[in-house]
Design a protein around this motif. Structure first.
Motif, PDB file in Angstrom:
ATOM      1  N   ALA A  85       0.812  -1.220   0.000  1.00  0.00           N
ATOM      2  CA  ALA A  85       0.000   0.000   0.000  1.00  0.00           C
ATOM      3  C   ALA A  85       0.843   1.267   0.000  1.00  0.00           C
ATOM      4  CB  ALA A  85      -0.934   0.002   1.212  1.00  0.00           C
ATOM      5  N   ASN A  86       1.941   1.265   0.729  1.00  0.00           N
ATOM      6  CA  ASN A  86       2.649   2.518   1.006  1.00  0.00           C
ATOM      7  C   ASN A  86       4.000   2.675   0.326  1.00  0.00           C
ATOM      8  OD1 ASN A  86       0.569   3.272   2.855  1.00  0.00           O
ATOM      9  ND2 ASN A  86       1.501   1.911   4.369  1.00  0.00           N
ATOM     10  N   LYS A 126      -4.794  -1.103   0.776  1.00  0.00           N
ATOM     11  CA  LYS A 126      -5.257  -0.016   1.649  1.00  0.00           C
ATOM     12  C   LYS A 126      -6.637  -0.334   2.217  1.00  0.00           C
ATOM     13  CE  LYS A 126      -2.682   3.513  -0.856  1.00  0.00           C
ATOM     14  NZ  LYS A 126      -2.765   4.591  -1.843  1.00  0.00           N
TER      15      LYS A 126
END
Length: 157
Positions: free
Chosen positions: A108-109, A140
């Motif tokens: 996600a990041n 996410k």
């Protein structure tokens, strides 16, 4: 016909996302192999699109191994709501959740296309069917919902 545990599970009674220990089998030399139901999407209410699921699969196959010992395989369900995770030994559900959560956080990041392993025609049987964007969005969503330690009750999310 042999009975398959996942076909006896009441899919209307579970509450995804969760990790559930399906079984621990012992080989002829006593080795334990554990099978986990890593469910990301509520059954019969949605599914992860194939390209996103495929990219999550490739990334989790690598990054979960960085976070927990003993992973043999992590493979998507045909229904596209989650994965089987097969381990040597009998890791605790909480440890599997932590490893999967860490993998999803990376996706996600942090993940960039160059981080996705096995995406050429030589390395993958359907290399054109990937989507990092979809993998990031689904990761996410799953993280926002929290991963329960119990399939039937929201615990430890």
């Amino acid at each position: 016909m042999a009975e398959v545990e996942s076909f006896t599970l009441d899919h209307t009674a579970v509450s995804a996302p969760y990790v559930r220990l399906i079984s621990v089998e012992h080989g002829p030399k006593g080795d334990a192999i554990s099978n986990f139901d890593v469910r990301f999407v509520q059954p019969n209410e949605g599914e992860i699109p194939t390209a996103g699921l495929h990219t999550i699969e490739h990334l989790l196959a690598s990054v979960v191994r960085d976070r927990i010992d003993g992973l043999i395989d992590i493979s998507p369900f045909g229904c596209r709501t989650g994965f089987h995770a097969i381990f040597w030994g009998d890791p605790a559900v909480a440890d599997v959740v932590a490893a999967v959560r860490g993998g999803l956080e990376f996706i996600a990041n942090t993940a960039e296309w160059s981080d996705v392993p096995g995406v050429s025609a030589v390395e993958c049987g359907n290399y054109r069917d990937h989507s990092l964007h979809s993998a990031k969005e689904w990761s996410k969503t799953i993280l926002d919902q929290g991963i329960s330690l119990d399939a039937f009750e929201r615990v430890g999310v």
